[in-house]
Design an enzyme around this catalytic site. Structure first.
Site, PDB file in Angstrom:
ATOM      1  N   THR A  88       0.842  -1.194   0.000  1.00 20.66           N
ATOM      2  CA  THR A  88       0.000   0.000   0.000  1.00 20.66           C
ATOM      3  C   THR A  88       0.880   1.248   0.000  1.00 20.66           C
ATOM      4  O   THR A  88       1.910   1.286   0.674  1.00 20.66           O
ATOM      5  CB  THR A  88      -0.920  -0.004   1.232  1.00 20.66           C
ATOM      6  OG1 THR A  88      -1.752  -1.170   1.186  1.00 20.66           O
ATOM      7  CG2 THR A  88      -1.803   1.230   1.263  1.00 20.66           C
ATOM      8  N   ASN A 115       6.555  -0.621  -4.715  1.00 18.42           N
ATOM      9  CA  ASN A 115       6.526  -1.465  -5.913  1.00 18.42           C
ATOM     10  C   ASN A 115       7.276  -2.762  -5.625  1.00 18.42           C
ATOM     11  O   ASN A 115       8.386  -2.725  -5.097  1.00 18.42           O
ATOM     12  CB  ASN A 115       7.176  -0.725  -7.088  1.00 18.42           C
ATOM     13  CG  ASN A 115       6.798  -1.334  -8.432  1.00 18.42           C
ATOM     14  OD1 ASN A 115       6.770  -2.547  -8.592  1.00 18.42           O
ATOM     15  ND2 ASN A 115       6.494  -0.478  -9.392  1.00 18.42           N
ATOM     16  N   HIS A 143      -0.692   4.312 -16.465  1.00 19.38           N
ATOM     17  CA  HIS A 143      -1.434   3.263 -15.763  1.00 19.38           C
ATOM     18  C   HIS A 143      -2.848   3.134 -16.323  1.00 19.38           C
ATOM     19  O   HIS A 143      -3.318   3.996 -17.067  1.00 19.38           O
ATOM     20  CB  HIS A 143      -1.515   3.572 -14.266  1.00 19.38           C
ATOM     21  CG  HIS A 143      -0.244   3.288 -13.520  1.00 19.38           C
ATOM     22  ND1 HIS A 143       0.833   4.151 -13.548  1.00 19.38           N
ATOM     23  CD2 HIS A 143       0.123   2.244 -12.743  1.00 19.38           C
ATOM     24  CE1 HIS A 143       1.812   3.645 -12.803  1.00 19.38           C
ATOM     25  NE2 HIS A 143       1.405   2.490 -12.311  1.00 19.38           N
ATOM     26  N   HIS A 144      -3.501   2.067 -15.922  1.00 21.54           N
ATOM     27  CA  HIS A 144      -4.884   1.815 -16.330  1.00 21.54           C
ATOM     28  C   HIS A 144      -5.804   2.920 -15.801  1.00 21.54           C
ATOM     29  O   HIS A 144      -5.464   3.646 -14.859  1.00 21.54           O
ATOM     30  CB  HIS A 144      -5.340   0.451 -15.805  1.00 21.54           C
ATOM     31  CG  HIS A 144      -5.144   0.287 -14.319  1.00 21.54           C
ATOM     32  ND1 HIS A 144      -6.077   0.683 -13.395  1.00 21.54           N
ATOM     33  CD2 HIS A 144      -4.095  -0.203 -13.613  1.00 21.54           C
ATOM     34  CE1 HIS A 144      -5.635   0.434 -12.172  1.00 21.54           C
ATOM     35  NE2 HIS A 144      -4.421  -0.111 -12.276  1.00 21.54           N
ATOM     36  N   LYS A 147      -6.817   3.481 -11.887  1.00 23.20           N
ATOM     37  CA  LYS A 147      -5.880   3.867 -10.828  1.00 23.20           C
ATOM     38  C   LYS A 147      -6.324   5.198 -10.237  1.00 23.20           C
ATOM     39  O   LYS A 147      -6.484   6.187 -10.952  1.00 23.20           O
ATOM     40  CB  LYS A 147      -4.455   3.965 -11.370  1.00 23.20           C
ATOM     41  CG  LYS A 147      -3.430   4.284 -10.282  1.00 23.20           C
ATOM     42  CD  LYS A 147      -2.013   4.137 -10.798  1.00 23.20           C
ATOM     43  CE  LYS A 147      -0.992   4.521  -9.744  1.00 23.20           C
ATOM     44  NZ  LYS A 147      -1.104   3.711  -8.510  1.00 23.20           N
ATOM     45  N   THR A 154       5.413   4.875  -7.449  1.00 23.95           N
ATOM     46  CA  THR A 154       6.710   4.549  -8.033  1.00 23.95           C
ATOM     47  C   THR A 154       7.357   5.772  -8.668  1.00 23.95           C
ATOM     48  O   THR A 154       8.561   6.002  -8.531  1.00 23.95           O
ATOM     49  CB  THR A 154       6.567   3.425  -9.075  1.00 23.95           C
ATOM     50  OG1 THR A 154       6.058   2.254  -8.423  1.00 23.95           O
ATOM     51  CG2 THR A 154       7.897   3.095  -9.728  1.00 23.95           C
TER      52      THR A 154
END
Length: 255
Positions: A88, A115, A143-144, A147, A154
């Site tokens: 998390t 990560n 990212h998708h 998110k 990261t």
């Protein structure tokens, strides 16, 4: 554990002969049993972490939740002498210090990592090396569309590590006229970070260094959530033999 990352963790644990899944927790749990993904049986499932730990007595708790749920879970696990692996993100320095104190007072080990993809950790390591030789750098992370946060944990970790390795901020190109607000992205000490959110993407990051007549690009792509599992499995095994707080998978990799 009912989410996609949770299911990947269960699959990875079931596939490792040295590990055993003993219980699962999810706020959306609607039954008291969860079938293991390899068909080997069932484990207790609950929306109450306290009761699951009391019933199953695990050695390690693996947490991939939201920030607001992670700290209460970590406090419960620590006080019950359960080692902790959490992916998390979003912990404040005050919360990191609290986790550190919980580890010390309860004599357990914990790893907090933004990560668990080993390739991503190596990307950050190589970016730190390159930072000493370039004045200009930017990060593009993709990212998708689901998110929730931006930029990614990261990307933030990468920029901070680059500045620390360099010993000072990067040079920011002058901007005389901004035709569209925020076009240049967010900044950390001269490193501009750009976030892309689109369906069809998983998790991708490019660190781009620029110098007269050349660029250096360090890129990492994840194809699916399986990429995190070697790092998670390594962390589960090693944290069970460790005491105190470890921040970042790079410490376990010896980087």
């Amino acid at each position: 554990v009912l989410g996609r990352v949770g299911q990947e963790v269960l699959r990875a644990v079931c596939a490792d002969a040295d590990l055993q899944a003993v219980g699962a927790v999810d706020i959306k749990a609607k039954s008291n049993k969860l079938a293991l993904p390899d068909g080997s049986g069932e484990i207790p499932l609950s929306d109450n972490l306290d009761s699951i730990i009391a019933a199953t007595k695990p050695d390690v708790m693996v947490d991939f939740t939201l920030h607001q749920a992670a700290m209460p879970a970590i406090r419960i696990a620590a006080k019950k002498k359960v080692n902790i692996v959490t992916g998390t993100t979003g912990f404040s320095q005050q919360e990191i210090d609290e986790i550190d104190n919980l580890c010390t007072s309860n004599k357990i080990g914990a790893i907090v990592a933004s990560n668990f993809a080993i390739g991503a950790i190596l990307m950050i390591h190589m970016a730190k090396i390159a930072s000493k030789y370039f004045d200009y750098a930017e990060i593009i992370e993709k990212h998708h569309e689901k998110k929730a946060d931006a930029p990614s944990g990261t990307a933030l970790s990468t920029a901070k590590a680059m500045v620390q390795a360099r010993g000072k901020g990067f040079t920011t190109p002058p901007l005389e006229k901004e035709m569209l607000p925020h076009t240049r992205g967010g900044q950390i000490d001269g490193v501009s970070i750009h976030s892309v959110r689109l369906p069809g993407l998983m998790a991708h990051q490019e660190v781009i260094f620029g110098a007269p007549g050349q660029t250096l690009i360090i890129r990492h792509d994840t194809i699916n959530r399986e990429c995190y599992m070697p790092g998670v499995i390594m962390a589960i095994k090693r944290i069970n033999e460790s005491k105190g707080l470890i921040v970042g998978l790079d410490k376990m990799l010896g980087l």
